[in-house]
Design a protein around this motif. Structure first.
Motif, mmCIF file in Angstrom:
data_model
loop_
_atom_site.group_PDB
_atom_site.id
_atom_site.type_symbol
_atom_site.label_atom_id
_atom_site.label_comp_id
_atom_site.label_asym_id
_atom_site.label_seq_id
_atom_site.Cartn_x
_atom_site.Cartn_y
_atom_site.Cartn_z
ATOM 1 N N TRP A 277 42.564 58.489 32.290
ATOM 2 C CA TRP A 277 42.310 58.679 33.713
ATOM 3 C C TRP A 277 43.341 57.915 34.541
ATOM 4 C CZ3 TRP A 277 39.252 62.544 34.401
ATOM 5 C CH2 TRP A 277 38.200 62.799 33.506
ATOM 6 N N ALA A 278 44.003 58.621 35.451
ATOM 7 C CA ALA A 278 44.958 57.991 36.357
ATOM 8 C C ALA A 278 44.204 57.051 37.285
ATOM 9 C CB ALA A 278 45.696 59.052 37.160
ATOM 10 N N THR A 279 44.505 55.778 37.197
ATOM 11 C CA THR A 279 43.759 54.769 37.953
ATOM 12 C C THR A 279 44.718 53.714 38.468
ATOM 13 O OG1 THR A 279 41.848 55.110 36.495
ATOM 14 C CG2 THR A 279 41.849 53.113 37.842
ATOM 15 N N GLN A 280 44.689 53.512 39.765
ATOM 16 C CA GLN A 280 45.542 52.491 40.366
ATOM 17 C C GLN A 280 44.773 51.181 40.433
ATOM 18 O OE1 GLN A 280 48.760 53.409 43.407
ATOM 19 N NE2 GLN A 280 47.161 52.609 44.721
ATOM 20 N N LEU A 281 45.457 50.096 40.103
ATOM 21 C CA LEU A 281 44.815 48.783 40.077
ATOM 22 C C LEU A 281 45.563 47.792 40.957
ATOM 23 C CD1 LEU A 281 44.104 48.193 36.258
ATOM 24 C CD2 LEU A 281 42.586 49.216 37.963
ATOM 25 N N VAL A 282 44.784 46.924 41.606
ATOM 26 C CA VAL A 282 45.320 45.732 42.252
ATOM 27 C C VAL A 282 44.497 44.564 41.713
ATOM 28 C CG1 VAL A 282 45.697 44.493 44.403
ATOM 29 C CG2 VAL A 282 46.037 46.972 44.327
ATOM 30 N N VAL A 283 45.113 43.779 40.846
ATOM 31 C CA VAL A 283 44.421 42.678 40.184
ATOM 32 C C VAL A 283 44.969 41.361 40.712
ATOM 33 C CG1 VAL A 283 43.842 41.621 37.970
ATOM 34 C CG2 VAL A 283 44.160 44.095 38.112
ATOM 35 N N GLY A 284 44.065 40.479 41.106
ATOM 36 C CA GLY A 284 44.451 39.137 41.535
ATOM 37 C C GLY A 284 43.701 38.093 40.747
ATOM 38 N N ARG A 285 44.150 36.873 40.839
ATOM 39 C CA ARG A 285 43.430 35.795 40.156
ATOM 40 C C ARG A 285 42.057 35.566 40.771
ATOM 41 N NH1 ARG A 285 48.627 35.338 39.624
ATOM 42 N NH2 ARG A 285 49.516 34.538 37.670
ATOM 43 N N THR A 286 41.938 35.910 42.052
ATOM 44 C CA THR A 286 40.651 35.868 42.739
ATOM 45 C C THR A 286 40.458 37.169 43.487
ATOM 46 O OG1 THR A 286 41.547 34.964 44.802
ATOM 47 C CG2 THR A 286 40.906 33.374 43.085
ATOM 48 N N ALA A 287 39.214 37.448 43.883
ATOM 49 C CA ALA A 287 38.934 38.663 44.653
ATOM 50 C C ALA A 287 39.670 38.647 45.984
ATOM 51 C CB ALA A 287 37.425 38.796 44.867
ATOM 52 N N ALA A 288 39.731 37.473 46.609
ATOM 53 C CA ALA A 288 40.405 37.366 47.906
ATOM 54 C C ALA A 288 41.897 37.652 47.778
ATOM 55 C CB ALA A 288 40.179 35.965 48.488
ATOM 56 N N GLU A 289 42.506 37.151 46.708
ATOM 57 C CA GLU A 289 43.936 37.413 46.496
ATOM 58 C C GLU A 289 44.183 38.905 46.280
ATOM 59 O OE1 GLU A 289 47.066 35.085 43.872
ATOM 60 O OE2 GLU A 289 45.959 36.507 42.600
ATOM 61 N N ALA A 290 43.328 39.543 45.505
ATOM 62 C CA ALA A 290 43.477 40.969 45.246
ATOM 63 C C ALA A 290 43.334 41.775 46.537
ATOM 64 C CB ALA A 290 42.457 41.422 44.215
ATOM 65 N N GLU A 291 42.365 41.436 47.371
ATOM 66 C CA GLU A 291 42.147 42.169 48.615
ATOM 67 C C GLU A 291 43.323 41.991 49.567
ATOM 68 O OE1 GLU A 291 40.598 44.811 51.075
ATOM 69 O OE2 GLU A 291 39.755 44.330 49.098
ATOM 70 N N ALA A 292 43.905 40.808 49.609
ATOM 71 C CA ALA A 292 45.072 40.578 50.470
ATOM 72 C C ALA A 292 46.249 41.430 50.011
ATOM 73 C CB ALA A 292 45.442 39.101 50.458
ATOM 74 N N ARG A 293 46.399 41.576 48.706
ATOM 75 C CA ARG A 293 47.488 42.398 48.187
ATOM 76 C C ARG A 293 47.244 43.873 48.491
ATOM 77 N NH1 ARG A 293 49.076 39.372 42.483
ATOM 78 N NH2 ARG A 293 49.973 37.537 43.505
ATOM 79 N N ARG A 294 46.002 44.291 48.435
ATOM 80 C CA ARG A 294 45.676 45.671 48.799
ATOM 81 C C ARG A 294 46.082 45.940 50.243
ATOM 82 N NH1 ARG A 294 42.011 48.428 51.684
ATOM 83 N NH2 ARG A 294 41.235 50.422 50.884
ATOM 84 N N GLU A 295 45.760 45.039 51.142
ATOM 85 C CA GLU A 295 46.078 45.231 52.555
ATOM 86 C C GLU A 295 47.585 45.296 52.780
ATOM 87 O OE1 GLU A 295 43.937 45.884 55.090
ATOM 88 O OE2 GLU A 295 42.532 46.068 53.411
ATOM 89 N N SER A 296 48.348 44.587 51.955
ATOM 90 C CA SER A 296 49.803 44.584 52.132
ATOM 91 C C SER A 296 50.404 45.960 51.883
ATOM 92 C CB SER A 296 50.446 43.558 51.197
ATOM 93 O OG SER A 296 50.422 44.010 49.840
ATOM 94 N N VAL A 297 49.726 46.778 51.083
ATOM 95 C CA VAL A 297 50.232 48.113 50.776
ATOM 96 C C VAL A 297 50.242 48.985 52.029
ATOM 97 C CG1 VAL A 297 49.813 50.212 49.430
ATOM 98 C CG2 VAL A 297 49.484 47.966 48.379
ATOM 99 N N LEU A 298 49.226 48.855 52.841
ATOM 100 C CA LEU A 298 49.073 49.726 54.004
ATOM 101 C C LEU A 298 50.179 49.537 55.036
ATOM 102 C CD1 LEU A 298 45.215 49.360 54.478
ATOM 103 C CD2 LEU A 298 46.438 51.355 53.588
#
Length: 446
Positions: A277-298
């Motif tokens: 299954w084609a699945t995009q991931l944003v993994v961080g050491r913490t949930a907050a780090e991962a969410e910040a990286r997600r926002e950077s994509v936009l």
């Protein structure tokens, strides 16, 4: 494919496009197509036990949006694209186990050329090649091969089936034990084990045999990603492994059920054919780090970039949309152009219904998450992402695994999957054994 063991591939098709080359964590001083980037990433992935590196392909510069290549060129949307076979040959020299998926179009290329090339690459890599067979759906590609419009949708799959049949006959045209190399007599091979294929079909006429030594796998692993009913029927007839789209659990279950039915009609065991299954991931050491990286994509994406991406992949110029329209009408216009009715617009029709009236602005709002891949992205720390993957794997039949991609900078997005997520999955016993065989086919158990 072994049931209950999760296999992992990395999709490297777009690690250098849509702004990934500039994001935090991207290489400085090395740019696409520097092969050293791929060598380093492959070594990191192999240490983590990734089964395969996958390279999609497209030979045209997107030009559907506003009828121009300028937006795609300016913003690096689905462009540039190189033939990655030389890159695979190079990175195979610094790895021992990881496999390589290479894409060629059955719509425009000739099966003798592709069969010969893949045979050679299978030798170079010592049996680690997979062939992703595609039916091309983009107008920019068609124009580069002399077509003013796309070939009929179903005819593309008829051509694909014959294309694969010719390739398989060519790979079998020299028996695995045909080469004798008798130093005493000087006899090189047994003529009784080398034979023409004499194929005369609707699309191809090929005499054969393949003028090559049989490769380690004889047949490379065959991958197919058909998502329409006709595409699923084609994949059921020959594919060893399916590339599926992971936008929603309902869509995944529907694809799995349709594939199982088609496999059964072909006399094949559905338990033995997995879906990645084609699945995009944003993994961080913490949930907050991962969410910040997600926002950077936009931050990269503009309406122009989104329109370019969607128009290219749907085969319809979204710059021409009326202020309001029905989804069924949009789907029918795409079908009439012989483009693919699946994908972004197909998902909207499935979710909202063909009679749903949508405004142009609403479509672009939806299209934003599709173009960024955030509609099928799992975001979180390693434990949360592993939990989500295990739950989804069980819900979709526990046959196959995942084709991971990342919207983050190259190489940090995929490196963090290797270094943070995969050790967590391996600790849980979720992943398939690390490289139990000699070839990619043996490691994928297909």
């Amino acid at each position: 494919m072994t049931s209950g063991n999760m296999h992992i591939a990395y999709d490297l098709s777009f690690t250098h496009t849509e702004g990934r080359w500039a994001r935090e964590g991207s290489w400085v001083g090395r740019d696409f197509p520097d092969v050293r980037m791929y060598m380093e990433l492959a070594q990191t992935a192999e240490r983590a036990g990734v089964d395969m590196l996958f390279f999609g392909d497209g030979s045209g510069v997107p030009s559907t949006w506003r009828g121009s290549i300028a937006p795609a060129v300016e913003w690096g949307i689905q462009w540039p694209r190189h033939d990655m076979s030389p890159v695979i040959a190079a990175i195979s020299t610094v790895t021992e186990h990881i496999g390589f998926g290479l894409t060629y179009s059955s719509t425009y290329l000739h099966p003798f050329y592709v069969a010969r090339l893949l045979n050679s690459l299978d030798h170079v890599t010592s049996g680690r090649i997979a062939f992703n067979v595609v039916a091309s759906t983009r107008g920019a590609d068609a124009a580069n091969y002399g077509y003013s419009e796309l070939i009929d949708h179903d005819q593309r799959y008829e051509r694909m089936e014959e294309f694969v049949a010719v390739c398989k006959a060519l790979w079998d045209s020299v028996a695995p034990d045909a080469i004798v190399r008798d130093r005493t007599t000087g006899r090189f091979a047994d003529p009784a084990k080398v034979h023409p294929i004499d194929h005369a079909g609707h699309f191809f006429t090929v005499k054969g045999p393949l003028a090559s030594v049989p490769s380690p796998q004889v047949h490379p692993v065959l991958i197919q990603a058909g998502n329409s009913p006709r595409g699923i029927a084609a994949s059921a007839s020959f594919a060893d492994l399916i590339f599926g789209f992971g936008a929603s659990l309902a869509g995944q279950r529907r694809h799995r059920a349709m594939l199982d039915e088609a496999l059964t009609k072909e006399g094949r065991d559905p338990e033995q054919i997995g879906i990645l299954w084609a699945t995009q991931l944003v993994v961080g050491r913490t949930a907050a780090e991962a969410e910040a990286r997600r926002e950077s994509v936009l931050k990269f994406w503009s309406r122009e970039a989104v329109g370019t991406f969607l128009s290219h992949n749907c085969g319809y110029d979204f710059a021409t949309l009326p202020k309001e329209f029905k989804l069924g009408e949009l789907r029918d216009a795409i079908v009439a152009a012989n483009a693919s009715p699946a994908g972004f617009v197909g998902h909207l029709v499935d979710e909202l219904g063909e009679g749903h009236a949508m405004t142009r602005d609403e479509l672009f709002e939806r299209g934003w998450t599709s173009a960024t891949g955030l509609d099928h992205t799992i975001v979180g720390d390693p434990v949360a992402v592993a939990d989500a993957l295990e739950e989804n794997f069980a819900a979709t039949g526990a046959r196959g695994g995942y084709m991971f991609s990342s919207p983050l900078g190259m190489p940090s997005g995929l490196a963090e999957i290797s270094e943070l997520l995969l050790p967590e999955l391996r600790r849980r016993g979720t992943l398939a054994p690390r490289y139990p065989g000699r070839t990619l086919r043996e490691n994928l158990a297909v």
